[in-house]
Design a protein around this motif. Structure first.
Motif, PDB file in Angstrom:
ATOM      1  N   THR A 170       0.843  -1.215   0.000  1.00 53.12           N
ATOM      2  CA  THR A 170       0.000   0.000   0.000  1.00 53.12           C
ATOM      3  C   THR A 170       0.872   1.258   0.000  1.00 53.12           C
ATOM      4  O   THR A 170       0.500   2.279  -0.579  1.00 53.12           O
ATOM      5  CB  THR A 170      -0.956   0.062   1.212  1.00 53.12           C
ATOM      6  OG1 THR A 170      -0.193   0.235   2.409  1.00 53.12           O
ATOM      7  CG2 THR A 170      -1.795  -1.190   1.331  1.00 53.12           C
ATOM      8  N   GLY A 171       2.042   1.177   0.652  1.00 59.01           N
ATOM      9  CA  GLY A 171       2.969   2.308   0.640  1.00 59.01           C
ATOM     10  C   GLY A 171       3.503   2.573  -0.760  1.00 59.01           C
ATOM     11  O   GLY A 171       3.510   3.719  -1.233  1.00 59.01           O
ATOM     12  N   ALA A 172       3.937   1.496  -1.433  1.00 58.91           N
ATOM     13  CA  ALA A 172       4.447   1.642  -2.801  1.00 58.91           C
ATOM     14  C   ALA A 172       3.359   2.173  -3.727  1.00 58.91           C
ATOM     15  O   ALA A 172       3.625   3.019  -4.595  1.00 58.91           O
ATOM     16  CB  ALA A 172       4.968   0.300  -3.309  1.00 58.91           C
ATOM     17  N   LEU A 173       2.117   1.701  -3.527  1.00 59.41           N
ATOM     18  CA  LEU A 173       0.992   2.185  -4.339  1.00 59.41           C
ATOM     19  C   LEU A 173       0.776   3.682  -4.170  1.00 59.41           C
ATOM     20  O   LEU A 173       0.523   4.393  -5.149  1.00 59.41           O
ATOM     21  CB  LEU A 173      -0.292   1.450  -3.939  1.00 59.41           C
ATOM     22  CG  LEU A 173      -0.531   0.130  -4.640  1.00 59.41           C
ATOM     23  CD1 LEU A 173      -1.713  -0.589  -4.009  1.00 59.41           C
ATOM     24  CD2 LEU A 173      -0.773   0.357  -6.122  1.00 59.41           C
ATOM     25  N   ALA A 218       7.420   1.933   0.740  1.00 55.87           N
ATOM     26  CA  ALA A 218       7.074   0.552   1.088  1.00 55.87           C
ATOM     27  C   ALA A 218       7.689   0.186   2.441  1.00 55.87           C
ATOM     28  O   ALA A 218       7.021  -0.378   3.319  1.00 55.87           O
ATOM     29  CB  ALA A 218       7.582  -0.400   0.008  1.00 55.87           C
ATOM     30  N   LEU A 219       8.955   0.549   2.635  1.00 55.23           N
ATOM     31  CA  LEU A 219       9.643   0.221   3.873  1.00 55.23           C
ATOM     32  C   LEU A 219       9.012   0.932   5.065  1.00 55.23           C
ATOM     33  O   LEU A 219       8.693   0.313   6.095  1.00 55.23           O
ATOM     34  CB  LEU A 219      11.119   0.607   3.757  1.00 55.23           C
ATOM     35  CG  LEU A 219      12.015   0.052   4.847  1.00 55.23           C
ATOM     36  CD1 LEU A 219      12.309  -1.417   4.570  1.00 55.23           C
ATOM     37  CD2 LEU A 219      13.312   0.822   4.932  1.00 55.23           C
ATOM     38  N   VAL A 220       8.797   2.251   4.926  1.00 50.21           N
ATOM     39  CA  VAL A 220       8.238   3.047   6.023  1.00 50.21           C
ATOM     40  C   VAL A 220       6.845   2.538   6.416  1.00 50.21           C
ATOM     41  O   VAL A 220       6.530   2.390   7.597  1.00 50.21           O
ATOM     42  CB  VAL A 220       8.169   4.532   5.621  1.00 50.21           C
ATOM     43  CG1 VAL A 220       7.279   5.311   6.563  1.00 50.21           C
ATOM     44  CG2 VAL A 220       9.566   5.123   5.602  1.00 50.21           C
ATOM     45  N   ALA A 253       8.227  -6.036  -2.457  1.00 54.73           N
ATOM     46  CA  ALA A 253       6.818  -5.669  -2.600  1.00 54.73           C
ATOM     47  C   ALA A 253       6.692  -4.423  -3.473  1.00 54.73           C
ATOM     48  O   ALA A 253       5.799  -4.336  -4.331  1.00 54.73           O
ATOM     49  CB  ALA A 253       6.187  -5.425  -1.221  1.00 54.73           C
ATOM     50  N   ALA A 254       7.615  -3.461  -3.265  1.00 53.12           N
ATOM     51  CA  ALA A 254       7.600  -2.246  -4.092  1.00 53.12           C
ATOM     52  C   ALA A 254       7.870  -2.594  -5.551  1.00 53.12           C
ATOM     53  O   ALA A 254       7.238  -2.040  -6.461  1.00 53.12           O
ATOM     54  CB  ALA A 254       8.634  -1.244  -3.581  1.00 53.12           C
ATOM     55  N   TRP A 286       5.538  -2.041  -8.811  1.00 51.59           N
ATOM     56  CA  TRP A 286       6.104  -1.254  -9.901  1.00 51.59           C
ATOM     57  C   TRP A 286       5.921  -1.931 -11.267  1.00 51.59           C
ATOM     58  O   TRP A 286       5.584  -1.278 -12.248  1.00 51.59           O
ATOM     59  CB  TRP A 286       7.600  -1.037  -9.634  1.00 51.59           C
ATOM     60  CG  TRP A 286       8.231  -0.019 -10.517  1.00 51.59           C
ATOM     61  CD1 TRP A 286       8.957  -0.242 -11.660  1.00 51.59           C
ATOM     62  CD2 TRP A 286       8.195   1.401 -10.351  1.00 51.59           C
ATOM     63  NE1 TRP A 286       9.369   0.932 -12.196  1.00 51.59           N
ATOM     64  CE2 TRP A 286       8.923   1.960 -11.419  1.00 51.59           C
ATOM     65  CE3 TRP A 286       7.623   2.244  -9.402  1.00 51.59           C
ATOM     66  CZ2 TRP A 286       9.087   3.325 -11.564  1.00 51.59           C
ATOM     67  CZ3 TRP A 286       7.791   3.607  -9.557  1.00 51.59           C
ATOM     68  CH2 TRP A 286       8.509   4.138 -10.623  1.00 51.59           C
ATOM     69  N   ILE A 287       6.149  -3.259 -11.306  1.00 51.51           N
ATOM     70  CA  ILE A 287       6.141  -3.928 -12.610  1.00 51.51           C
ATOM     71  C   ILE A 287       4.795  -4.558 -12.972  1.00 51.51           C
ATOM     72  O   ILE A 287       4.532  -4.812 -14.132  1.00 51.51           O
ATOM     73  CB  ILE A 287       7.252  -5.003 -12.712  1.00 51.51           C
ATOM     74  CG1 ILE A 287       7.054  -6.098 -11.655  1.00 51.51           C
ATOM     75  CG2 ILE A 287       8.630  -4.371 -12.599  1.00 51.51           C
ATOM     76  CD1 ILE A 287       8.064  -7.222 -11.757  1.00 51.51           C
ATOM     77  N   ALA A 288       3.933  -4.795 -11.961  1.00 49.62           N
ATOM     78  CA  ALA A 288       2.661  -5.462 -12.256  1.00 49.62           C
ATOM     79  C   ALA A 288       1.701  -4.483 -12.934  1.00 49.62           C
ATOM     80  O   ALA A 288       1.811  -3.278 -12.752  1.00 49.62           O
ATOM     81  CB  ALA A 288       2.042  -5.996 -10.976  1.00 49.62           C
TER      82      ALA A 288
END
Lengths: 210, 210, 210
Positions: A27-30, A46-48, A80-81, A85-87
């Motif tokens: 959800t962070g990466a999103l 993503a990490l945070v 996860a990030a 990113w690629i999906a």
């Protein structure tokens, strides 16, 4: 370290823990991709988001910060990030994510409260720790991204985490076995969040009295 | 305490460390003066920006927070704010600051990774610690000042810190002597950041795939 | 734990400490109700504002975080939020709150500096700890609520905390008995803040020199 506490609940919770971290990280990466950021920023978000809540919990209760001495967690958040990113974007637009996030939220709240009790934290602060574990990552993500915080929305999100956390602590106070307490509390928190998603439930906002 | 780790690299790194803190502190004070703040606010910004990243690193790896038990660092940050306050504004408008900041960024990322490895942190979290040490102060400064975060800009800033930090950890894993590893990694991070400043390089932003 | 340090000053400071936490918690809950939030959000704001500064101080000086191992403080913050929630709004619109907050600010700054000195922190960082203890809760509250930070306003708020904290440390360095030093420093900080409220005093803002 996380394992000793997590494994008290049998093999279920450690996996829920890792899955919850990965989901929160996604959800962070999103949030980062939605505002058109670069991959490095997406990995940072993503990490945070994935470890933020658990980090604050560990700092507050005086435990070693779980992911710093772990070989996998930080890498898993970056992974996860990468997946986000690629999906194809439409993978993430369904409601599936909200439902799995609801499970992660409840399990994470219970896990945070359980770990805190294990470190000798008294009941009420332990309930707070459950909420912090489950919600702080999302609060930091929203603050960094500049979007309205989950804290500010009337929907039952923080409240579901509070229910799961408080119920677990109360059940443990009346000597319920930890596995049963974890199951009941996670179920109650997930149920409330699921009801909130399905029927769009929310708490009443403050209206001044004179 | 910082010295034992810092001095492994000979007399160069401890000085780079102090210079990096002072420079970051100056950028914090500048952010405050630019939005017309008072001196007390400028000193607070200087402190947060100068020691923010190292503070988070020390909390995460379980080390005593470096500046709290140091007689000089906090005072030096306030001094940096004072210099920014009384010096003519045009001193700070040149590109010189960006270049020296680039050196501080790279050295600080390497220093953070090295200190973390010294505390027994595994490789991937140690790389993260380097990035946190170098970038978090600036992120907090931008959040407090309400300006767009360095995290959100496409320019190669966080990425340069990540390169320096990751390269140092990899070089140490293949048993490169620490002084040489620090020199190479700082050079690579500084080089990438310098190239980004000179040619205005950036990472590509996310474009959704369907 | 807080008591050993607090009780050095006789029975006055521990009560001031608890009152200051409850008052800061109330200002946090007020910020939430003013922007029409739910009770859960108000309770979260109360907790963060009430214990935020002391939490950061304890993490920085390496002390156990005071409220985590305390049975009362977290509950008291939620209670303060409940009082704000159910009481008539006009109770909180008077200037009384600003005056009592001024007393809490000064006492809290002195308390933070005293606890830090007790943990062996050198003079200048100990002064910083006093300011952090007194002001950080309010800074986080304003950041979460999205209102302009107390840090950014020219009025003498952070400065009053800095005066109280610095004066206490200096008086202790010249061997003033701790009770007298605490009384004088709290009085000076409260006096400055009171003057700022009464005469609307502020620091001059930065004007660029060329």
């Amino acid at each position: 370290m996380t394992p000793p506490v997590a494994w008290q609940f049998g093999p279920l919770l450690p996996w829920l823990d890792l899955i919850a971290i990965a989901l929160f990280a996604a959800t962070g990466a999103l949030a980062a991709t939605r505002s058109g950021q670069t991959f490095v920023t997406a990995a940072f978000f993503a990490l945070v988001t994935g470890v933020g809540g658990g980090t604050m919990r560990d700092l507050l209760i005086g435990a070693p910060v779980f992911w710093v001495h772990d070989r996998m967690v930080a890498g898993m958040c970056v992974l996860a990030a990468l997946l986000v990113w690629i999906a194809p974007q439409r993978w993430w637009s369904g409601v599936a994510l909200a439902w799995i996030d609801a499970m992660g939220l409840a399990a994470y709240a219970v896990f945070g409260a359980a770990k805190s009790l294990g470190f000798g934290v008294p009941p009420i602060p332990a309930m707070v720790m459950g909420v912090v574990t489950a919600c702080l990552g999302g609060i930091i993500r929203d603050m960094l991204a500049g979007t309205p915080s989950i804290l500010m929305r009337p929907e039952l999100y923080v409240t579901a985490a509070a229910l799961a956390s408080a119920l677990y602590v109360v059940l443990r106070l009346v000597e319920t076995p930890s596995f049963l307490a974890a199951l009941l509390a996670t179920g109650a928190g997930f149920g409330l969040r699921a009801a909130a998603i399905h029927w769009n439930l929310g708490l009443p906002a403050y209206r001044g009295k004179r």
